[in-house]
Design a protein around this motif. Structure first.
Motif, PDB file in Angstrom:
ATOM      1  N   TYR A 253      42.597  34.257  42.973  1.00  0.00           N
ATOM      2  CA  TYR A 253      41.147  34.025  42.993  1.00  0.00           C
ATOM      3  C   TYR A 253      40.522  34.601  44.259  1.00  0.00           C
ATOM      4  CZ  TYR A 253      40.736  30.921  38.921  1.00  0.00           C
ATOM      5  OH  TYR A 253      40.700  30.410  37.643  1.00  0.00           O
ATOM      6  N   GLN A 254      41.137  34.305  45.390  1.00  0.00           N
ATOM      7  CA  GLN A 254      40.567  34.738  46.657  1.00  0.00           C
ATOM      8  C   GLN A 254      40.541  36.259  46.760  1.00  0.00           C
ATOM      9  OE1 GLN A 254      42.333  32.852  50.066  1.00  0.00           O
ATOM     10  NE2 GLN A 254      41.032  33.920  51.529  1.00  0.00           N
ATOM     11  N   ALA A 255      41.616  36.904  46.323  1.00  0.00           N
ATOM     12  CA  ALA A 255      41.679  38.364  46.400  1.00  0.00           C
ATOM     13  C   ALA A 255      40.609  39.015  45.536  1.00  0.00           C
ATOM     14  CB  ALA A 255      43.061  38.843  45.988  1.00  0.00           C
ATOM     15  N   MET A 256      40.382  38.456  44.354  1.00  0.00           N
ATOM     16  CA  MET A 256      39.349  39.019  43.483  1.00  0.00           C
ATOM     17  C   MET A 256      37.959  38.720  44.016  1.00  0.00           C
ATOM     18  SD  MET A 256      41.005  38.403  39.687  1.00  0.00           S
ATOM     19  CE  MET A 256      39.485  38.875  38.839  1.00  0.00           C
ATOM     20  N   ASP A 257      37.774  37.530  44.555  1.00  0.00           N
ATOM     21  CA  ASP A 257      36.484  37.159  45.121  1.00  0.00           C
ATOM     22  C   ASP A 257      36.118  38.083  46.278  1.00  0.00           C
ATOM     23  OD1 ASP A 257      34.160  35.487  45.608  1.00  0.00           O
ATOM     24  OD2 ASP A 257      35.260  34.634  47.302  1.00  0.00           O
ATOM     25  N   GLU A 258      37.110  38.448  47.077  1.00  0.00           N
ATOM     26  CA  GLU A 258      36.885  39.310  48.238  1.00  0.00           C
ATOM     27  C   GLU A 258      36.982  40.794  47.882  1.00  0.00           C
ATOM     28  OE1 GLU A 258      39.824  37.932  50.988  1.00  0.00           O
ATOM     29  OE2 GLU A 258      38.787  36.025  51.361  1.00  0.00           O
ATOM     30  N   ARG A 259      37.144  41.084  46.596  1.00  0.00           N
ATOM     31  CA  ARG A 259      37.245  42.444  46.078  1.00  0.00           C
ATOM     32  C   ARG A 259      38.411  43.214  46.696  1.00  0.00           C
ATOM     33  NH1 ARG A 259      32.874  43.285  42.796  1.00  0.00           N
ATOM     34  NH2 ARG A 259      33.260  45.517  42.595  1.00  0.00           N
TER      35      ARG A 259
ATOM     36  N   LEU B 165      35.302  33.742  38.349  1.00  0.00           N
ATOM     37  CA  LEU B 165      34.707  33.725  39.688  1.00  0.00           C
ATOM     38  C   LEU B 165      33.341  33.058  39.711  1.00  0.00           C
ATOM     39  CD1 LEU B 165      35.664  37.287  40.990  1.00  0.00           C
ATOM     40  CD2 LEU B 165      36.866  35.115  41.353  1.00  0.00           C
ATOM     41  N   TRP B 166      32.691  32.924  38.536  1.00  0.00           N
ATOM     42  CA  TRP B 166      31.397  32.237  38.529  1.00  0.00           C
ATOM     43  C   TRP B 166      31.543  30.793  39.028  1.00  0.00           C
ATOM     44  CZ3 TRP B 166      27.556  35.436  38.437  1.00  0.00           C
ATOM     45  CH2 TRP B 166      27.564  36.573  37.642  1.00  0.00           C
ATOM     46  N   PRO B 167      32.445  29.970  38.477  1.00  0.00           N
ATOM     47  CA  PRO B 167      32.614  28.630  39.052  1.00  0.00           C
ATOM     48  C   PRO B 167      33.276  28.665  40.429  1.00  0.00           C
ATOM     49  CG  PRO B 167      34.188  28.980  37.272  1.00  0.00           C
ATOM     50  CD  PRO B 167      33.233  30.128  37.228  1.00  0.00           C
ATOM     51  N   TYR B 168      34.164  29.628  40.662  1.00  0.00           N
ATOM     52  CA  TYR B 168      34.832  29.718  41.967  1.00  0.00           C
ATOM     53  C   TYR B 168      33.809  29.952  43.080  1.00  0.00           C
ATOM     54  CZ  TYR B 168      38.277  31.189  45.471  1.00  0.00           C
ATOM     55  OH  TYR B 168      39.060  31.291  46.614  1.00  0.00           O
TER      56      TYR B 168
ATOM     57  N   ALA C 136      41.182  42.927  45.096  1.00  0.00           N
ATOM     58  CA  ALA C 136      41.905  43.202  43.856  1.00  0.00           C
ATOM     59  C   ALA C 136      40.896  43.320  42.723  1.00  0.00           C
ATOM     60  CB  ALA C 136      42.905  42.092  43.558  1.00  0.00           C
ATOM     61  N   ILE C 137      41.197  44.202  41.776  1.00  0.00           N
ATOM     62  CA  ILE C 137      40.379  44.296  40.564  1.00  0.00           C
ATOM     63  C   ILE C 137      40.685  43.106  39.671  1.00  0.00           C
ATOM     64  CG2 ILE C 137      39.876  45.659  38.496  1.00  0.00           C
ATOM     65  CD1 ILE C 137      40.810  48.135  40.072  1.00  0.00           C
ATOM     66  N   LYS C 138      42.003  42.857  39.444  1.00  0.00           N
ATOM     67  CA  LYS C 138      42.392  41.776  38.551  1.00  0.00           C
ATOM     68  C   LYS C 138      43.801  41.341  38.910  1.00  0.00           C
ATOM     69  CE  LYS C 138      42.087  40.510  33.642  1.00  0.00           C
ATOM     70  NZ  LYS C 138      41.136  39.408  33.870  1.00  0.00           N
ATOM     71  N   ALA C 139      44.007  40.042  38.998  1.00  0.00           N
ATOM     72  CA  ALA C 139      45.284  39.475  39.413  1.00  0.00           C
ATOM     73  C   ALA C 139      46.100  39.018  38.217  1.00  0.00           C
ATOM     74  CB  ALA C 139      45.052  38.301  40.366  1.00  0.00           C
ATOM     75  N   LEU C 140      47.308  39.566  38.085  1.00  0.00           N
ATOM     76  CA  LEU C 140      48.256  39.168  37.054  1.00  0.00           C
ATOM     77  C   LEU C 140      49.108  38.024  37.592  1.00  0.00           C
ATOM     78  CD1 LEU C 140      49.518  40.204  34.228  1.00  0.00           C
ATOM     79  CD2 LEU C 140      51.317  41.143  35.689  1.00  0.00           C
ATOM     80  N   LEU C 141      49.332  37.007  36.757  1.00  0.00           N
ATOM     81  CA  LEU C 141      50.092  35.821  37.178  1.00  0.00           C
ATOM     82  C   LEU C 141      51.328  35.671  36.308  1.00  0.00           C
ATOM     83  CD1 LEU C 141      47.029  33.403  37.441  1.00  0.00           C
ATOM     84  CD2 LEU C 141      48.130  34.632  39.343  1.00  0.00           C
TER      85      LEU C 141
END
Length: 338
Positions: free
Chosen positions: A323-329, A42-45, A331-336
């Motif tokens: 990415y968006q879900a984690m950025d907006e909190r 998320l730092w570069p995102y 989600a804690i962590k997204a599994l792909l």
């Protein structure tokens, strides 16, 4: 193959990429079983770290060996493997001293949100399971490749001991895994600093005995209240901001230790203040490879379940939503899943 590419802040795309190839005799190619988005992505995102040109993303992985270079004998095609975000030969002086994340031949992974991944230093980096694990274990093993290994390092660096009091600063995946680590290392009291109900619940499930919602000076005062005015024996800093570091250093008792594993952004430590605090400070990129055999065993035996930090599962093609879900909190962590 297909994979995630970041073009600019907030702009992650799912694109067709060249298939990875063996470039050195120490390489391996794996087919990704599952991968994920990391909080550090998320730092570069968010534009905190610059994106000068489009490039692939991802550094967490588990998968099946497809091909190995001529020097790789520790794993073979068909095996299920877990690795680290920092590759290592596991033979140099730094590796032998237990700091594989500072291997003299280290390469950081950065292409793992994809169908296939080239693993440098495969001989020393990859650890194979005895058999292909049931899919229910894949999230936990994926967590071991970074966030669980990093949380373990936070507790190790902070010298968590049986009967001690530990404070965890940060309620992301690493912070939550640090709660697991503190419990496994015998902490009697584990204080998790969190403002989010879902994360507080998981922290409790992982072993937290107390929750502190305050931050900054109020958070430090609350920790002091809970520790008889002295501070904690061990503080695990799992964020990487100046505020988090300040909170960690001031929450530790004289003679206590801070383990910092959040990638620092804008962090400066006052040497004079540190000198007179008698607080020990140690951190850096986690030597995940040191812990892999133990943590893999813990996951497969059911002793720990760090895979619970994944509260959003998406097909790999929806990586941008992760990415968006984690950025907006959300989600804690997204599994792909490829």
């Amino acid at each position: 193959m297909r994979g995630a590419v970041i073009h600019a802040p907030g702009d992650v795309r799912f694109e067709t990429l060249d298939d990875p190839k063996i470039l050195k005799p120490t390489d391996a190619i794996i087919r990704t079983a599952v991968t994920c988005v990391c909080g550090s992505d998320l730092w570069p995102y968010r534009g905190v770290e610059p994106t000068d040109e489009a490039h692939p993303m991802g550094h967490e992985y588990v998968g099946f060996v497809e091909e190995v270079g001529s020097d790789v004998t520790s794993v073979r095609p068909g095996q299920f493997v877990v690795g680290s975000f920092a590759t290592s030969d596991n033979t140099c002086a730094n590796c032998r001293n237990g700091f594989q994340a500072n291997c003299l031949n280290r390469e950081f992974m950065g292409t793992c949100q994809a169908d296939y991944v080239r693993i440098p230093n495969a001989q020393g980096t990859l650890v194979a399971t005895d058999e292909v694990p049931d899919e229910e274990f894949w999230p936990g093993l994926l967590a071991v490749s970074d966030v669980m290994g990093t949380g373990w390092w936070a507790a190790d660096a902070a010298e968590v001991r049986p009967g001690s009091t530990a404070v965890v600063v940060g309620d992301g995946a690493v912070g939550l895994c640090a709660v697991i680590a503190a419990k496994e290392m015998g902490a009697e009291r584990i204080i998790a600093m969190s403002r989010h109900a879902s994360r507080q619940k998981l922290a409790r499930e992982f072993g937290a005995t107390d929750i502190v919602t305050e931050r900054g000076e109020e958070g430090i005062a609350r920790i002091k209240d809970l520790t008889g005015g002295i501070g904690a024996d061990a503080v695990l800093e799992c964020v990487g901001t100046a505020e988090a570091m300040g909170q960690a250093l001031h929450s530790a008792r004289p003679g206590g230790n801070v383990g910092f594993v959040g990638v620092p952004h804008g962090v400066a430590v006052d040497g004079q203040e540190l000198f007179f605090s008698h607080v020990g400070l140690r951190g850096g990129p986690a030597p995940v490879r040191r812990y892999l055999p133990q943590l893999i065993e813990y996951v497969l035996s059911g002793r720990i379940d760090p895979g619970k930090v994944f509260d959003l599962t998406l097909p790999l093609e929806q990586v941008a939503e992760g990415y968006q879900a984690m950025d907006e909190r959300r989600a804690i962590k997204a599994l792909l899943k490829p």
